[in-house]
Design a protein around this motif. Structure first.
Motif, mmCIF file in Angstrom:
data_model
loop_
_atom_site.group_PDB
_atom_site.id
_atom_site.type_symbol
_atom_site.label_atom_id
_atom_site.label_comp_id
_atom_site.label_asym_id
_atom_site.label_seq_id
_atom_site.Cartn_x
_atom_site.Cartn_y
_atom_site.Cartn_z
ATOM 1 N N ARG A 159 0.834 -1.198 0.000
ATOM 2 C CA ARG A 159 0.000 0.000 0.000
ATOM 3 C C ARG A 159 0.876 1.258 0.000
ATOM 4 N N GLN A 160 1.908 1.272 0.835
ATOM 5 C CA GLN A 160 2.818 2.429 0.891
ATOM 6 C C GLN A 160 3.588 2.583 -0.421
ATOM 7 N N HIS A 161 3.987 1.469 -1.011
ATOM 8 C CA HIS A 161 4.692 1.485 -2.293
ATOM 9 C C HIS A 161 3.808 2.110 -3.378
ATOM 10 N N GLY A 162 2.528 1.767 -3.357
ATOM 11 C CA GLY A 162 1.603 2.366 -4.311
ATOM 12 C C GLY A 162 1.484 3.869 -4.136
ATOM 13 N N LYS A 163 1.475 4.330 -2.887
ATOM 14 C CA LYS A 163 1.432 5.771 -2.632
ATOM 15 C C LYS A 163 2.684 6.458 -3.156
ATOM 16 N N TYR A 164 3.837 5.840 -2.927
ATOM 17 C CA TYR A 164 5.085 6.427 -3.418
ATOM 18 C C TYR A 164 5.093 6.500 -4.932
ATOM 19 N N LEU A 165 4.632 5.438 -5.590
ATOM 20 C CA LEU A 165 4.648 5.424 -7.047
ATOM 21 C C LEU A 165 3.680 6.437 -7.643
ATOM 22 N N SER A 166 2.547 6.639 -6.988
ATOM 23 C CA SER A 166 1.568 7.572 -7.545
ATOM 24 C C SER A 166 1.951 9.034 -7.302
ATOM 25 N N GLN A 167 2.736 9.320 -6.268
ATOM 26 C CA GLN A 167 3.045 10.705 -5.946
ATOM 27 C C GLN A 167 4.468 11.126 -6.268
ATOM 28 N N VAL A 168 5.368 10.197 -6.467
ATOM 29 C CA VAL A 168 6.748 10.530 -6.807
ATOM 30 C C VAL A 168 6.980 10.014 -8.219
ATOM 31 N N ASN A 169 7.031 10.929 -9.176
ATOM 32 C CA ASN A 169 7.072 10.518 -10.578
ATOM 33 C C ASN A 169 8.388 10.817 -11.274
ATOM 34 N N ASN A 170 9.505 10.720 -10.570
ATOM 35 C CA ASN A 170 10.761 10.890 -11.294
ATOM 36 C C ASN A 170 11.255 9.531 -11.769
ATOM 37 N N GLY A 171 12.027 9.520 -12.833
ATOM 38 C CA GLY A 171 12.391 8.297 -13.514
ATOM 39 C C GLY A 171 13.264 7.337 -12.738
ATOM 40 N N ARG A 172 14.014 7.790 -11.756
ATOM 41 C CA ARG A 172 14.948 6.885 -11.095
ATOM 42 C C ARG A 172 14.315 6.086 -9.969
ATOM 43 N N ARG A 173 13.079 6.338 -9.594
ATOM 44 C CA ARG A 173 12.470 5.641 -8.476
ATOM 45 C C ARG A 173 11.470 4.572 -8.900
ATOM 46 N N PHE A 174 11.118 4.476 -10.152
ATOM 47 C CA PHE A 174 10.042 3.572 -10.539
ATOM 48 C C PHE A 174 10.425 2.106 -10.437
ATOM 49 N N TRP A 175 11.698 1.771 -10.439
ATOM 50 C CA TRP A 175 12.118 0.377 -10.426
ATOM 51 C C TRP A 175 12.210 -0.190 -9.027
ATOM 52 N N LYS A 176 12.071 0.620 -8.006
ATOM 53 C CA LYS A 176 12.153 0.123 -6.639
ATOM 54 C C LYS A 176 10.988 -0.807 -6.335
ATOM 55 N N THR A 177 11.240 -1.782 -5.473
ATOM 56 C CA THR A 177 10.183 -2.671 -5.026
ATOM 57 C C THR A 177 9.721 -2.237 -3.644
ATOM 58 N N ALA A 178 8.739 -2.926 -3.097
ATOM 59 C CA ALA A 178 8.177 -2.527 -1.810
ATOM 60 C C ALA A 178 9.032 -3.010 -0.648
ATOM 61 N N VAL A 179 9.364 -4.305 -0.597
ATOM 62 C CA VAL A 179 10.047 -4.861 0.578
ATOM 63 C C VAL A 179 11.301 -5.646 0.231
ATOM 64 N N VAL A 180 11.148 -6.669 -0.600
ATOM 65 C CA VAL A 180 12.277 -7.545 -0.931
ATOM 66 C C VAL A 180 12.912 -7.055 -2.232
ATOM 67 N N PRO A 181 14.199 -6.718 -2.200
ATOM 68 C CA PRO A 181 14.838 -6.206 -3.424
ATOM 69 C C PRO A 181 14.698 -7.154 -4.608
ATOM 70 N N PHE A 182 14.265 -6.616 -5.722
ATOM 71 C CA PHE A 182 14.124 -7.310 -7.007
ATOM 72 C C PHE A 182 12.976 -8.320 -7.040
ATOM 73 N N LEU A 183 12.168 -8.456 -5.966
ATOM 74 C CA LEU A 183 11.066 -9.422 -5.988
ATOM 75 C C LEU A 183 9.714 -8.784 -5.699
ATOM 76 N N ILE A 184 9.531 -8.325 -4.468
ATOM 77 C CA ILE A 184 8.199 -7.869 -4.041
ATOM 78 C C ILE A 184 8.267 -6.382 -3.773
#
Length: 107
Positions: A82-107
């Motif tokens: 849920r928090q990851h969705g908030k970050y993605l919807s409100q922070v729209n710069n190109g270098r942050r879109f590939w981040k995951t929510a908890v586990v790097p490269f998976l979830i």
């Protein structure tokens, strides 16, 4: 102990973080090595907490602790998504879109 100390460092980082006034903003890594997990995930506090509960489950080797650790992990994954969705919807710069929510490269 390592996951608990990492969680403490992340919580201190979150307490010191001041949003820019545009809504939700994601804090970033600092000089502390435990905050460098921000480079890969949006919610490292949940990563450290899940690691702590799973470590306790492995150390005790009991079924009740394992079940509790699994339930806590699922709940934290839901909060992180849920928090990851908030970050993605409100922070729209190109270098942050590939981040995951908890586990790097998976979830």
């Amino acid at each position: 102990m390592l996951c608990e100390f990492g969680n403490l460092c992340i919580n201190i980082s979150l307490a010191r973080h001041r949003p820019t006034g545009t809504g939700v903003s994601c804090p970033g890594p600092t000089y502390n090595p435990f905050t460098w997990l921000y480079k890969l995930v949006h919610c490292p506090q949940y990563t450290y907490m899940i690691g702590a509960w799973l470590s306790l489950s492995v150390m005790t080797q009991t079924v009740p602790v394992a079940v509790f650790a699994a339930l806590v992990s699922v709940q934290m994954l839901l909060w992180a998504r849920r928090q990851h969705g908030k970050y993605l919807s409100q922070v729209n710069n190109g270098r942050r879109f590939w981040k995951t929510a908890v586990v790097p490269f998976l979830i």
